[in-house]
Write an enzyme that holds these catalytic residues in place. Structure first.
Site, PDB file in Angstrom:
ATOM      1  N   LYS A 128      -7.744   3.958   1.063  1.00 39.57           N
ATOM      2  CA  LYS A 128      -8.155   5.238   1.617  1.00 39.57           C
ATOM      3  C   LYS A 128      -9.509   5.636   1.580  1.00 39.57           C
ATOM      4  O   LYS A 128     -10.205   5.234   0.384  1.00 39.57           O
ATOM      5  CB  LYS A 128      -7.024   6.103   1.043  1.00 39.57           C
ATOM      6  CG  LYS A 128      -5.641   5.832   1.276  1.00 39.57           C
ATOM      7  CD  LYS A 128      -5.479   6.252   2.932  1.00 39.57           C
ATOM      8  CE  LYS A 128      -4.010   5.791   3.270  1.00 39.57           C
ATOM      9  NZ  LYS A 128      -2.937   7.012   2.626  1.00 39.57           N
ATOM     10  N   ARG A 134       2.462   1.026  -1.678  1.00 45.12           N
ATOM     11  CA  ARG A 134       2.095   0.264  -0.149  1.00 45.12           C
ATOM     12  C   ARG A 134       0.730  -0.194  -0.539  1.00 45.12           C
ATOM     13  O   ARG A 134      -0.254   0.616  -0.457  1.00 45.12           O
ATOM     14  CB  ARG A 134       2.353   1.320   0.654  1.00 45.12           C
ATOM     15  CG  ARG A 134       2.420   0.996   1.984  1.00 45.12           C
ATOM     16  CD  ARG A 134       2.671   2.187   2.854  1.00 45.12           C
ATOM     17  NE  ARG A 134       2.716   1.640   4.357  1.00 45.12           N
ATOM     18  CZ  ARG A 134       1.485   1.624   5.261  1.00 45.12           C
ATOM     19  NH1 ARG A 134       0.406   2.166   4.754  1.00 45.12           N
ATOM     20  NH2 ARG A 134       1.738   1.050   6.610  1.00 45.12           N
TER      21      ARG A 134
END
Length: 370
Positions: A304, A339
């Site tokens: 991210k 994830r």
């Protein structure tokens, strides 16, 4: 938010030493907590905050107003709840240790690996490598949800996703589908998928909640501020942690009321979706709180943008170390599902972390409680 109550585990304890420290196992995971903050909020902010141990929690709850006390009692039971395994086709995914979900994007414009796996052979090879590396589930996505991504039509998303589902199913994989469209989900389930992963928490397409209920499949409900085309839109938080908590509580309750079984619901705080760097950090530091909702927790922080923001603005492909740091933080908080883009490295980190807690490898009776 008037009169809302939150029980937040605030002092985490490592490993089986926790038993000697009056600690509680969080959500049936491998994480333990010894102290807890019981917080009461109204529209003006925090009105009461009690820090207590597990032994003192009943007395602390008794000090609350009746309605808040009942909710606190539910949350306290949820924190200690052991979650059933996920049954995905012939595969049983136990939730007593962190499990890794491998990401298979079949999109031309995903923020990290857009276009790399659009070719069926490339996608098949990547899925096989993730399964061999220890991925418990393959999560297939046919739409980019990065900020500013172009809209994807349902028929195009189906065209991308269904072949990937079919070749993963042929490998015997447990398959999740990352979609917010009911038609895509229905087609994927018919092709062999087992689980839904909806970044809109079943709000974008009103039919999705019916598809999930009818299929009786597990579903991930994720927090994002927008329910429309731009899921990042409309983000404005007075207190991001309590607001995401309340959102997920309502999303879970709505799904249950529509026929989705509670034991099939997984919750995701939505790291990176309509949140600033500070808000993302606040949520990651507050991850233990989400056990109070009573559902397994999924953390999706891999590669991210926040990782680059905290370092030297590395691109998505150079964020492995930061991704592992966030994954370990999630494991310490008792997250059940991670994830990840980099499956082999995340599984290795999980295995080492798990080994540090293994009583067959360390005699914890010789160590003082932390």
């Amino acid at each position: 938010m008037t009169g809302n109550v939150y029980i937040h585990p605030i002092t985490l304890v490592a490993g089986p030493q926790a038993v000697e420290a009056d600690a509680v196992r969080l959500g049936g995971s491998m994480a333990y907590a010894r102290e807890f903050a019981l917080v009461l909020r109204d529209d003006t902010g925090v009105t009461m905050r009690i820090v207590t141990t597990a032994a003192g929690m009943p007395d602390a709850i008794a000090r609350l107003p009746d309605i808040a006390a009942r909710e606190a009692g539910r949350q306290w039971a949820n924190i200690k709840k052991t979650h059933e395994p996920l049954q995905l086709g012939t595969r049983t995914i136990r939730l007593d240790q962190p499990q890794v979900i491998g990401i298979l994007n079949v999109t031309p414009d995903s923020f990290s690996d857009g276009g790399q796996h659009d070719d069926p052979q490339a996608g098949r090879d990547h899925a096989a490598a993730m399964l061999e590396a220890g991925a418990a589930i393959i999560d297939i996505g046919g739409e980019s949800t990065r900020p500013g991504a172009a809209a994807t039509f349902e028929d195009e998303e189906i065209r991308r996703v269904v072949p990937a589902v079919e070749y993963c199913a042929a490998m015997g994989a447990a398959i999740s589908v990352d979609t917010r469209r009911a038609g895509v989900l229905a087609a994927a389930l018919a092709a062999g998928a087992h689980m839904a992963n909806d970044v809109s928490a079943l709000r974008y397409d009103p039919r999705s909640i019916e598809v999930v209920a009818e299929a009786a499949c597990p579903v991930v409900l994720m927090h994002a501020p927008g329910a429309g085309e731009d899921i990042h839109a409309g983000a404005k938080y007075a207190d991001v942690v309590s607001e995401v908590f309340d959102f997920l509580k309502l999303a879970r309750d709505r799904a249950i009321a529509t026929g989705v079984a509670e034991q099939r619901i997984i919750l995701d705080p939505g790291i990176g979706f309509g949140k600033s760097l500070g808000e993302n950090l606040a949520l990651i530091n507050a991850l233990p709180l989400f056990h109070a909702l009573g559902s397994p927790i999924l953390l999706g922080a891999s590669r991210k943008r926040m990782i680059g923001a905290l370092s030297t603005e590395e691109g998505a492909g150079q964020r492995l170390a930061g991704s592992i740091a966030l994954a370990v933080k999630g494991m310490e908080a008792g997250v059940h599902l991670l994830r990840a883009h980099d499956v082999a490295e995340t599984v290795q980190a999980r295995n080492v972390w798990r080994g540090l807690r293994d009583t067959a490898l360390t005699d914890f009776s010789q160590l003082p409680p932390l």
